[in-house]
Design a protein around this motif. Structure first.
Motif, mmCIF file in Angstrom:
data_model
loop_
_atom_site.group_PDB
_atom_site.id
_atom_site.type_symbol
_atom_site.label_atom_id
_atom_site.label_comp_id
_atom_site.label_asym_id
_atom_site.label_seq_id
_atom_site.Cartn_x
_atom_site.Cartn_y
_atom_site.Cartn_z
ATOM 1 N N ALA A 251 -56.109 117.575 91.003
ATOM 2 C CA ALA A 251 -55.923 119.029 90.946
ATOM 3 C C ALA A 251 -54.999 119.513 92.063
ATOM 4 N N PHE A 252 -55.219 119.036 93.288
ATOM 5 C CA PHE A 252 -54.346 119.447 94.390
ATOM 6 C C PHE A 252 -52.932 118.910 94.191
ATOM 7 N N ALA A 253 -52.808 117.714 93.632
ATOM 8 C CA ALA A 253 -51.485 117.123 93.412
ATOM 9 C C ALA A 253 -50.654 117.969 92.454
ATOM 10 N N TRP A 254 -51.285 118.468 91.392
ATOM 11 C CA TRP A 254 -50.552 119.234 90.388
ATOM 12 C C TRP A 254 -50.419 120.715 90.736
ATOM 13 N N CYS A 255 -51.403 121.266 91.415
ATOM 14 C CA CYS A 255 -51.451 122.721 91.574
ATOM 15 C C CYS A 255 -51.307 123.210 93.010
ATOM 16 N N GLY A 256 -51.315 122.305 93.988
ATOM 17 C CA GLY A 256 -51.292 122.724 95.377
ATOM 18 C C GLY A 256 -50.044 123.463 95.789
ATOM 19 N N ASP A 257 -48.920 123.229 95.101
ATOM 20 C CA ASP A 257 -47.644 123.858 95.461
ATOM 21 C C ASP A 257 -47.363 125.141 94.694
ATOM 22 N N GLY A 258 -48.349 125.617 93.919
ATOM 23 C CA GLY A 258 -48.160 126.900 93.248
ATOM 24 C C GLY A 258 -47.830 126.827 91.774
ATOM 25 N N ASN A 259 -47.791 125.618 91.207
ATOM 26 C CA ASN A 259 -47.502 125.466 89.784
ATOM 27 C C ASN A 259 -48.718 124.900 89.059
ATOM 28 N N LYS A 260 -48.505 124.386 87.861
ATOM 29 C CA LYS A 260 -49.580 123.743 87.119
ATOM 30 C C LYS A 260 -48.991 122.648 86.248
ATOM 31 N N ALA A 261 -49.856 121.753 85.788
ATOM 32 C CA ALA A 261 -49.429 120.642 84.944
ATOM 33 C C ALA A 261 -48.996 121.147 83.566
ATOM 34 N N PRO A 262 -48.200 120.342 82.840
ATOM 35 C CA PRO A 262 -47.751 120.762 81.504
ATOM 36 C C PRO A 262 -48.869 120.868 80.476
ATOM 37 N N GLY A 263 -50.007 120.228 80.728
ATOM 38 C CA GLY A 263 -51.119 120.260 79.778
ATOM 39 C C GLY A 263 -52.441 120.125 80.493
ATOM 40 N N ARG A 264 -53.501 120.165 79.720
ATOM 41 C CA ARG A 264 -54.846 120.085 80.289
ATOM 42 C C ARG A 264 -55.184 118.638 80.675
ATOM 43 N N ILE A 265 -55.890 118.482 81.792
ATOM 44 C CA ILE A 265 -56.328 117.171 82.269
ATOM 45 C C ILE A 265 -57.839 117.225 82.424
ATOM 46 N N ALA A 266 -58.546 116.323 81.775
ATOM 47 C CA ALA A 266 -60.006 116.285 81.842
ATOM 48 C C ALA A 266 -60.473 114.922 82.341
ATOM 49 N N PHE A 267 -61.290 114.930 83.381
ATOM 50 C CA PHE A 267 -61.937 113.709 83.863
ATOM 51 C C PHE A 267 -63.304 113.594 83.192
ATOM 52 N N VAL A 268 -63.688 112.362 82.905
ATOM 53 C CA VAL A 268 -64.964 112.153 82.223
ATOM 54 C C VAL A 268 -65.548 110.803 82.612
ATOM 55 N N GLY A 269 -66.863 110.738 82.640
ATOM 56 C CA GLY A 269 -67.566 109.486 82.915
ATOM 57 C C GLY A 269 -68.842 109.459 82.118
#
Length: 450
Positions: free
Chosen positions: A177-195
């Protein structure tokens, strides 16, 4: 019985017990204890019993057949494409009853074969990073996950699901989350973690429904706003019962039970949404607070590149309490660590005062912490209580800590998400104080929801 039937045999056994004989059926596994027979029971649990008190009624050896891949599912142009990135854990694994090993099943055809509901939700393709226990995952692996998510979007995938062991899933998801959004933008699509908390070969497994929920969110969830910590989420069972999985903000969730299926609980907030699974009908229900905030907040712009973490960053952690000594802090300073983190008691406190003049260790600790700060080593407090904010304005102790230069006042994320945020600042060369006092993408909750 002199020796157990061969591993992989399907057996019916009579066991001598203190309460009399009992009959069991199952599959022979490699023995968990010397001079015992270990059986995988139909309910998914394993049972071990002394060989001398075990008698074979029936035994059938299953011949090993060469594995054949299930047919590749047809691509449906009307469905989105979701890439499943596998790092380990039990969610997409099965037990090989001949060897007793848990093996990853991670061809798209095998996934759809194991969880056929997926083929009605999305086109699935897969990428395997490894098959690691989550406690073995390090920042270098966060970067591998980030690499894989970047590549998935570059290749046209609509969303990404990351399967991960549960013990540190909330840490890795926060990092992405910090990698994709820390600089003020967002990823091109949704990312879901699951276990999953229970392995897929157990009757009580939560693996299939968790995976269905994660893929459903990645494929059909609302477009991430980016300011609401909704770009990267965690999908896990809502309760111990089947039928509903919570969608949590990656930075606002934590594993809070070692074995329950609903081990993942929100921290200082509520889930973003619920995915319901009822006799083949799958639905998404957004939480009231998330719906409202989506209206109030404008969406961020999309970026195609994410930040990376410096895997050489060293962060030393300490637990505040009666046993904390200055020598531990001094050793960390001498080791040239990059930052110190104290898991503070209550609102975020460390033992640095000596009101009764009989605990000089507290003053020595204060001196050591001050030495670290004066040496330009960031010192941060997180909340040992897990829930509630770090608030160093309430007591004089907290105000003293702030005057010393200790950071962390106002943190409302999970402790681990706060430490990831610190690591992110150190990795990207940003001002640590500025980053820790900023709400980068909605990770800090202004209105705590218990």
């Amino acid at each position: 019985m002199a020796e157990a039937p061969s591993v992989g045999s399907r057996v019916k056994l009579r066991l001598e017990t203190l309460s009399g004989d009992t009959i069991i059926e199952g599959v022979i596994l490699p023995p968990a204890v010397d001079q015992h027979v270990t059986v995988k029971l139909p309910n998914g649990y394993n049972l071990s019993h002394p060989l001398t008190q075990t008698h074979v009624i029936e035994s059938e050896t299953k011949e090993t057949q060469p594995s054949s891949k299930a047919p590749q599912p047809d691509h449906n142009p009307e469905l989105p494409t979701i890439r499943v990135i596998h790092t380990g854990g039990t969610i997409a694994s099965k037990v090989d009853y001949v060897t007793g090993a848990v093996t990853a099943q991670f061809e798209p055809s095998e996934l759809v074969h194991h969880v056929p509901e997926l083929q009605h939700i999305a086109n699935i393709d897969a990428h395997k990073i490894g098959n690691m226990f989550s406690e073995d995952i390090r920042p270098i692996h966060w970067n591998q996950i980030i690499d894989a998510t970047e590549k998935a979007f570059q290749q046209g995938c609509d969303g990404v699901v990351v399967t991960h062991g549960t013990d540190t899933l909330h840490i890795s998801s926060s990092a992405v989350a910090f990698a994709w959004c820390g600089d003020g933008n967002k990823a091109p699509g949704r990312i879901a973690f699951v276990g999953s908390q229970r392995s897929s070969d157990r009757a009580s497994s939560d693996a299939a429904q968790n995976l269905i929920a994660a893929v459903t969110w990645a494929a059909q969830g609302p477009t991430a706003n980016g300011n609401l910590s909704d770009c990267v989420v965690v999908a896990m069972h809502r309760t111990s019962d089947d039928g509903a999985c919570s969608i949590h903000a990656a930075t606002g969730v934590r594993k809070l039970h070692s074995s329950r299926r609903d081990a993942f609980r929100p921290v200082n907030t509520q889930p973003l949404a619920t995915v319901t699974i009822d006799e083949g009908t799958i639905g998404i229900q957004l939480s009231e607070h998330y719906q409202k905030n989506r209206i109030d907040q404008s969406e961020r712009e999309v970026t195609t590149t994410a930040s990376r973490f410096n895997s050489d960053v060293s962060i030393r952690q300490f637990m505040s309490g009666p046993w904390l000594q200055s020598a531990e802090v001094n050793e960390a300073i001498e080791a040239n660590v990059d930052a110190l983190v104290f898991h503070g008691t209550g609102l975020g406190h460390v033992p640095i005062e000596n009101p009764n003049k009989d605990a000089s260790q507290n003053l020595e600790l204060r001196s050591s912490i001050q030495k670290a700060i004066d040496s330009d080593i960031p010192v941060m407090i997180v909340n040992q209580c897990i829930h509630g904010p770090v608030d160093m304005n309430v007591y004089s102790k907290g105000r003293i800590q702030q005057e010393m230069g200790i950071l962390g006042h106002g943190i409302t994320t999970s402790p681990e998400a706060a430490i990831v945020k610190l690591h992110y600042a150190l990795s990207t060369g940003k001002d640590v104080r500025e980053i820790l006092t900023s709400n980068l993408f909605g990770e800090e909750i202004h209105q705590i929801r218990d």
